[in-house]
Design a protein around this motif. Structure first.
Motif, short mmCIF file in Angstrom:
data_model
loop_
_atom_site.label_atom_id
_atom_site.label_comp_id
_atom_site.label_asym_id
_atom_site.label_seq_id
_atom_site.Cartn_x
_atom_site.Cartn_y
_atom_site.Cartn_z
N THR A 39 -7.48 -3.03 14.67
CA THR A 39 -6.57 -3.29 15.79
C THR A 39 -5.35 -2.37 15.71
OG1 THR A 39 -5.73 -5.18 14.52
CG2 THR A 39 -7.24 -5.65 16.33
N GLU A 66 7.68 7.97 9.88
CA GLU A 66 6.93 7.28 10.95
C GLU A 66 6.48 8.29 12.00
OE1 GLU A 66 6.17 3.92 12.08
OE2 GLU A 66 6.32 3.38 9.97
N LEU A 124 -3.60 -0.07 2.80
CA LEU A 124 -3.32 -0.30 1.38
C LEU A 124 -3.82 -1.68 0.94
CD1 LEU A 124 0.18 0.51 -0.05
CD2 LEU A 124 -0.72 -1.79 -0.32
N ALA A 125 -3.61 -2.69 1.76
CA ALA A 125 -4.08 -4.04 1.41
C ALA A 125 -5.60 -4.06 1.30
CB ALA A 125 -3.60 -5.06 2.44
N ASP A 133 -1.06 2.56 15.81
CA ASP A 133 0.06 2.14 14.97
C ASP A 133 -0.22 2.60 13.53
OD1 ASP A 133 1.95 0.84 13.46
OD2 ASP A 133 1.28 -1.19 13.97
N PRO A 134 0.63 3.48 12.97
CA PRO A 134 0.40 3.93 11.58
C PRO A 134 0.77 2.84 10.59
CG PRO A 134 2.40 4.93 12.43
CD PRO A 134 1.82 4.12 13.57
N ASN A 135 0.11 1.69 10.67
CA ASN A 135 0.41 0.54 9.82
C ASN A 135 -0.31 0.72 8.49
OD1 ASN A 135 0.54 -2.05 8.63
ND2 ASN A 135 0.81 -2.99 10.63
N TRP A 136 0.23 1.63 7.67
CA TRP A 136 -0.46 1.99 6.43
C TRP A 136 -0.53 0.82 5.46
CZ3 TRP A 136 2.67 1.23 2.36
CH2 TRP A 136 4.04 1.17 2.64
N GLY A 137 0.33 -0.19 5.62
CA GLY A 137 0.28 -1.36 4.74
C GLY A 137 -1.06 -2.08 4.83
N ARG A 138 -1.64 -2.07 6.04
CA ARG A 138 -2.93 -2.75 6.19
C ARG A 138 -4.04 -1.99 5.47
NH1 ARG A 138 -2.80 -4.77 12.59
NH2 ARG A 138 -0.85 -5.93 12.41
N GLY A 183 2.08 3.61 -5.71
CA GLY A 183 2.06 2.17 -5.43
C GLY A 183 2.85 1.75 -4.22
N GLY A 184 3.33 2.69 -3.44
CA GLY A 184 4.12 2.31 -2.27
C GLY A 184 4.11 3.41 -1.23
N ARG A 185 4.98 3.31 -0.25
CA ARG A 185 5.05 4.31 0.80
C ARG A 185 5.45 5.65 0.19
NH1 ARG A 185 8.37 2.77 6.04
NH2 ARG A 185 9.95 2.32 4.48
N LEU A 231 -7.78 -6.00 10.95
CA LEU A 231 -6.36 -5.64 11.02
C LEU A 231 -6.18 -4.13 11.09
CD1 LEU A 231 -4.77 -8.25 8.61
CD2 LEU A 231 -4.60 -8.16 11.09
#
Lengths: 405, 405
Positions: free
Chosen positions: B310, B360, B323-324, B316-321, B352-354, B307
């Motif tokens: 890809t 973005e 962090l997970a 894509d700055p999908n920082w949630g992935r 603990g979060g953004r 994840l």
């Protein structure tokens, strides 16, 4: 793309368990993205949750609420995972619970929240609360199919299973739904599962059975090895059938747990069949291992290998890549010459190399199918373990490269 | 596709080390696919090899021969890995060694074989032996660039590095080549590396330095998490410069090992830059970890996540992935609120979060680049570890789905 027909079976209503679906327009206007589930008073509820240390706000609240009170309502939203959202995420999830509690006249601890979707975006609380009246008005025992659709995110098809068992003239029903197609990995994934039965089962026993069966079903599937922050699998027992299962009747307990395992395996396999970009449904069976952990090490090394997965996508019987996985799985004192590897019934590896009887044609015939069994016979002991996975396709890359756009 | 310009630096010849290239036509007629390397008499040679239990026949023979005799020749073929080939594979590798020994008038134990390519096909011994006279006739100290091309398989570009250090009026040269682009993972991969120096270094010390430096270079790169059956990295010291390095002169030893690390890092990074389908070159740096293993657990969990990979492909700055991934890396008592995650200099996660300061646009600006640094600051201790990897693109799937055809 998904593997197999994907038609839903007949979904038997579970007396004492109602579902209501509504649209909050979280990601797409008009999409039915909120599901409310109601357990009749006196029901018991068991749950297993993600082991990801960054577990999302709703998971943390579910655990607290389950410990504090009998559960009466479960609220699911899609489109937003409410994960990585810090203190605001906790407050947002609580606000949703309070809104349900108020409308349904139950303590807030009787409400359990579930969120699935993008990580790290603030939960659109107002939109969700605005949809609650419609979801409550929609509550019905006949709503399983609509709920299966309502909890989908990147899923391409709804997932549900249902079974009825007869015992001494009475009928016990088990019906469930699940969602998930990527971020699928042991210890729950972006996986949600809800199973209800009208049997009466004491809370402690219900939890024990759910944990055991989840370990052999939802915790044995993997698409990409990523574990989500939000996975939850819940089992509700309403008792409305009038049949109590407390373990004192072994025959009944066995009947029930076997049916539960069939239902949960079907729900878990449906997730793999709908794995992101999946064109193959693959069972990896490691036999005659010395221990369960070593069997699972071998199975997951194969299941997570991008080289094996791309070969599966290409329908290429590239057995060398499978063999290399067994070799790097970290098994102590592995006797290379003693093991065999099979594709379905075709022996591909023996005596440390390609099987003498192997032909490319026989391997190709197996790989051309949509459903493939990779069997590794270690000849070290008595343990067998199975995991289920998919191939790695162009569509997997496309789906996950485009997901946020 | 590959990341960065990929032009080779000036490759200084190493006195006492000659290379000869020839065509055996193993996979494609006319392709120069055989490389013979000659070490001057009196040279020392160190090696690190794959940890895959299914290590290929040539790896097994290399270890035996290294233990039995000083090494004089290294023979590399591409197009066929001679792995998973059982007893016949051992006999085939030995036949190649014997043919070299005979032509070069050395004991067979002085010859080390290396094979890279498809697993599980019989080695075309006759073709390789037929090319040996031409390879021997081609032996020259100026052949590094041709050898870099000669050891390629799915590589799209040759890989080489070279450095000279001055010490008390004398020059020490280090030059090396490497190959590999898929099946790249710690503990060596489908990776071959050959570095030579004209320093004189005692065998034991040479082995110790190679092991240490390989741990910080070749063993810190990963493309797809798959480990090959054939990986080898060799370090030859001919002594022709007249400079002896035996550890008694700390300054000289430091100069030399630092140069060795720069050369090996450049060779290792070149493999990642040429990773199958790579469009990004990604450094993952885990800082202030409590221990090295926990830092590496976090780093590799991110580096292997399909994840995350890809999302990198999609810029894509999908920082949630990301962090997970940190959450599922299995770190005990991880304090979610204490850590920070950065993309280059942009803080994306804190408390603990953004991150409050995150936008973005700032994240997107980092992801649009070809070279990306993912920094995870755990705030648990003093340890920093780095690994290097690529994204996961459509081309990766294409390359590996089509490799055998």
């Amino acid at each position: 793309m998904a593997v197999g027909p994907g038609t839903l079976p007949q979904l038997h209503p579970v007396s004492g368990f109602r579902l209501g679906i509504a649209s909050a327009g979280i990601k797409k206007p008009g999409r039915r993205d909120v599901v409310l589930m109601e357990l009749a008073e006196g029901s018991t509820l068991a749950g297993v949750y993600t082991l990801n240390a960054f577990c999302a706000a709703p998971v943390r609240i579910c655990k607290q609420h389950q410990a504090a009170s009998p559960s009466r309502y479960m609220l699911v939203n899609t489109g937003n995972a409410n994960a990585g959202t810090g203190e605001q995420g906790m407050a947002d999830a609580m606000a949703c619970c309070e809104a349900v509690a108020e409308r349904c006249a139950v303590p807030v601890e009787a409400v359990l929240p579930y969120s699935t979707g993008v990580i790290g975006e603030p939960l659109p609380v107002d939109k969700i609360i605005a949809a609650l009246d419609a979801a409550k008005a929609d509550l019905s025992e006949d709503n399983w199919e609509a709920a299966a659709s309502g909890i989908m995110t990147t899923d391409t098809r709804p997932k549900a299973a249902s079974e009825q068992i007869q015992y001494q003239g009475k009928t016990i029903t088990l019906t469930g739904i699940s969602k998930g197609s990527g971020m699928i990995m042991p210890n729950m994934a972006t996986m949600l599962g809800y199973v209800a039965t009208d049997a009466e089962v004491p809370q402690e026993l219900l939890q024990q059975w759910l944990t055991n069966v989840a370990d052999r079903s939802f915790n044995r599937i993997t698409v990409d090895g990523d574990t989500s922050t939000n996975d939850s699998c819940m089992l509700a027992a309403t008792g409305a059938s009038g049949v109590r299962i407390d373990g004192s009747d072994y025959e009944l307990a066995a009947l029930f747990t076997e049916a539960l395992e069939r239902v949960m395996l079907e729900l878990a396999h449906a997730i793999v069949r709908d794995g992101e970009g999946a064109t193959k449904f693959v069972e990896i069976c490691v036999e005659s291992a010395g221990t369960s952990p070593e069997a699972l090490d071998v199975a997951y090394t194969i299941a997570h290998s991008p080289l094996v997965k791309t070969a599966l996508f290409a329908s290429d019987p590239n057995w060398g890549r499978i063999l290399a996985c067994v070799g790097r799985a970290g098994i102590d004192n592995l006797d290379l010459d003693a093991l065999q590897i099979y594709l379905n019934d075709v022996c591909i590896v023996e005596n440390g190399g390609r099987a003498a009887s192997y032909t490319e044609e026989a391997g190709q015939a197996v790989m051309d199918g949509e459903e493939i069994l990779i069997r590794v016979v270690l000849n070290r002991g008595q343990v067998t373990e199975r995991v289920w996975t998919t191939d790695l396709s162009h569509d997997y890359v496309s789906i996950n490269a485009d997901y946020r756009s």
